[in-house]
Enzyme design. Structure first.
Site, PDB file in Angstrom:
ATOM      1  N   HIS A 198       0.813  -1.214   0.000  1.00 57.05           N
ATOM      2  CA  HIS A 198       0.000   0.000   0.000  1.00 57.05           C
ATOM      3  C   HIS A 198       0.848   1.266   0.000  1.00 57.05           C
ATOM      4  O   HIS A 198       0.362   2.332  -0.371  1.00 57.05           O
ATOM      5  CB  HIS A 198      -1.003   0.002   1.168  1.00 57.05           C
ATOM      6  CG  HIS A 198      -0.411   0.245   2.519  1.00 57.05           C
ATOM      7  ND1 HIS A 198      -0.224  -0.748   3.443  1.00 57.05           N
ATOM      8  CD2 HIS A 198       0.017   1.381   3.111  1.00 57.05           C
ATOM      9  CE1 HIS A 198       0.281  -0.228   4.555  1.00 57.05           C
ATOM     10  NE2 HIS A 198       0.438   1.062   4.371  1.00 57.05           N
ATOM     11  N   ASP A 238      -0.137  -7.471   1.139  1.00 53.66           N
ATOM     12  CA  ASP A 238       0.380  -6.127   1.390  1.00 53.66           C
ATOM     13  C   ASP A 238       1.903  -6.101   1.480  1.00 53.66           C
ATOM     14  O   ASP A 238       2.469  -5.479   2.377  1.00 53.66           O
ATOM     15  CB  ASP A 238      -0.239  -5.541   2.661  1.00 53.66           C
ATOM     16  CG  ASP A 238      -0.129  -4.019   2.701  1.00 53.66           C
ATOM     17  OD1 ASP A 238       0.166  -3.426   1.650  1.00 53.66           O
ATOM     18  OD2 ASP A 238      -0.306  -3.438   3.788  1.00 53.66           O
ATOM     19  N   SER A 309       4.796   1.829   8.194  1.00 55.53           N
ATOM     20  CA  SER A 309       4.398   0.740   7.308  1.00 55.53           C
ATOM     21  C   SER A 309       5.557   0.249   6.449  1.00 55.53           C
ATOM     22  O   SER A 309       6.198   1.037   5.750  1.00 55.53           O
ATOM     23  CB  SER A 309       3.261   1.189   6.389  1.00 55.53           C
ATOM     24  OG  SER A 309       2.098   1.450   7.115  1.00 55.53           O
TER      25      SER A 309
END
Length: 553
Positions: A198, A238, A309
């Protein structure tokens, strides 16, 4: 950054969405309603014509269909001839892949030939073990040398800030820099980096029409933008593999998530809000959160924020045990990480083929617990099979319990999905299942591409009475010839929304409306019910359910 949440957060997030109507599916236009009777030979001839129409780049699918046809018509010479021809074509393609050292493709073809029972498998040049070893050679993170661990502070040098430059966004006549910040870490001296999908999604999204360029900043040089390219990625887990032309200052070793347990201490390194070289610590809060369609993830209490992330979650010896994917905005302290095993499964495909297409069989189910044994598992219970899906064509039925894949035992939904993750879409597998009478059956199943939102696909391809099994966890039987929306519940799936809402078998319900949100991620279902648990009082209830979950396989 964070995209998937549990059902509770999904309900909150989508409660204000505007929905678009989706009508009851209609019969296919090619259904013959003339009443003409067809023989088994006619049906076989038709299937042969359809198999021959399968494109050449889907040769393995044609091999699978020809095997199923032969299984149904063992004495039909045309079925045998067709199957033998596709075996030969697949074998020749395998030999070509070996000669070109395309090991991943050769392994896919070998496994498919093995699954259909190809008689000359022993004559092929390389076996499964040799091919699997060849696939791993040269894959960054799995075969390269490792940097020696000294202390946690030294690990920080192996992390990077991932920066996606999206140009300038104009808001209120004022131009502002538009960018995405994330984290990453080196897994190879040659400059290979792991991050979240993402974080770099705009760089690979075919529907994104804006400007997007990818850079990284080294932990020890936060002033220099270094261009990076995307080698491979998979939205369903992801994860993404990047490459930059630098000599990595530190290389992380991939550990094993199975070494972690609830309460174990872990450390997160990343760039929260762009503050690079940030190391925080905490514990593993849970190991089984269902937040990604691919499977379960860790919940951690280490302080991470937007920008973390893609950073590594490591143990006290510096081994990567998981990959951080931030938290849930507005819910402080709820943070999550992707088990490193998923990365191990994905890396060979990232490195050799780029984009990973997730595989599925067309089913919905749950782990079956052994009666009276507490937490002991006995397999994967099939609760729903989508019409015309690979599973349906292969003969898998509702009520069966899957216990093995290609001879390897699987005792749960997670174990089955791990086996799928190890295989490419477009592979044939052999599934062993046990029916309700305890009889074992072998099914030859083709792994098709998993839809982004399987629940939407099911709703559009099946009648509502059956589609309500994966959507709500209730199987319906029509109770009125006058009111086509009125049903009686004939089965409840344990642990489903219907189960937790107190519905019971023999309750009468009327499905008033089903609407999908514009992106097809959620369904709003309105039900008018007479529940036994409520003394058969009339109750009108509304549900918002996600159209994707790990239960689709």
């Amino acid at each position: 950054m964070f995209r998937k949440t549990s059902s509770v957060f999904s309900f909150i997030a989508c409660a204000a969405l505007l929905f678009s109507c989706a009508s009851e599916p209609k019969a296919p236009k090619d259904v013959d309603t003339s009443g003409k009777q067809y023989s088994s030979e006619d049906a076989a001839s038709y299937e042969i014509s359809q198999i021959k129409k399968i494109p050449a780049d889907e040769l393995v699918k044609a091999l699978w269909r020809s095997r199923l046809l032969l299984n149904s018509n063992p004495g039909l010479s045309s079925a045998r001839t067709l199957y033998d021809s596709y075996c030969e074509k697949t074998s020749n393609l395998y030999k070509k892949a070996v000669s070109q050292k395309n090991w991943m493709e050769a392994l896919r073809l070998y496994n498919s030939l093995d699954a259909v029972g190809y008689g000359q498998l022993a004559d092929l040049k390389m076996g499964r073990a040799e091919l699997e070893a060849a696939v791993l050679r040269g894959v960054p993170g799995l075969s390269s040398s490792r940097s020696s661990f000294t202390n946690l502070a030294g690990c920080v040098k192996g992390t990077v800030t991932v920066y996606v430059d999206k140009g300038v966004k104009v808001q209120g006549r004022v131009g502002r820099t538009d960018a995405v910040l994330g984290s990453g870490f080196f897994i190879d001296k040659a400059g290979y980096i792991i991050t979240n999908h993402h974080v770099i999604a705009d760089c690979v999204d075919p529907e994104y029409e804006g400007f997007a360029r990818l850079y990284i900043y080294l932990a020890e040089d936060s002033d220099t933008k270094i261009p990076a390219k995307i080698i491979g990625y998979d939205e369903s887990v992801d994860l993404a593999l990047l490459k930059t032309e630098v000599d990595a200052p530190y290389v992380f070793t991939l550990g094993s998530s199975s070494d972690l347990d609830v309460g174990d201490k872990v450390y997160a390194i990343g760039s929260p809000l762009g503050l690079d070289r940030t190391l925080t610590s905490g514990i593993v809060s849970s190991k089984d959160r269902e937040l990604l369609s691919a499977g379960r993830v860790f919940q951690i209490d280490a302080a991470v924020n937007s920008g973390n992330s893609g950073g590594p979650l490591i143990d006290s010896k510096g081994a990567v045990q998981a990959i951080v994917f931030a938290g849930v905005q507005s819910y402080q302290g709820l943070n999550f990480a992707i088990p490193v095993e998923y990365l191990r499964y994905e890396l060979p495909i990232f490195y050799s083929k780029g984009k990973r297409k997730a595989a599925w069989t067309g089913c919905f189910g749950r782990t079956r617990r052994r009666a009276g044994s507490g937490a002991a598992n006995e397999g994967l219970s099939v609760e729903y099979v989508m019409p015309s899906s690979p599973a349906a064509l292969s003969g898998i039925s509702v009520g069966e319990t899957i216990v093995a894949v290609d001879g390897k035992p699987v005792d749960s939904l997670d174990a089955f999905k791990a086996e799928l993750m190890k295989r490419e879409m477009g592979t044939i597998i052999r599934v062993r299942a046990v029916d309700t009478n305890g009889k074992a059956k072998d099914h030859i199943v083709y792994l098709d591409e998993r839809p982004k939102n399987p629940g939407k696909e099911i709703y559009q391809h099946d009648v509502i009475a059956e589609a309500m099994v994966p959507l709500m966890g209730m199987e319906l039987s029509r109770s009125s010839s006058l009111n086509r929306n009125q049903y009686i519940i004939s089965r409840i799936v344990r642990g489903s929304p219907a189960d937790s809402s107190g519905f019971s078998v023999d309750d009468t319900i009327s499905v008033q409306d089903v609407q999908l949100d514009p992106k097809g991620e959620y369904a709003a279902i309105q039900i008018y019910a007479k529940k036994r648990s409520s003394g058969y009082l009339d109750v009108a209830v509304g549900y918002t359910v996600a159209l994707d979950s790990p239960a689709y396989f």
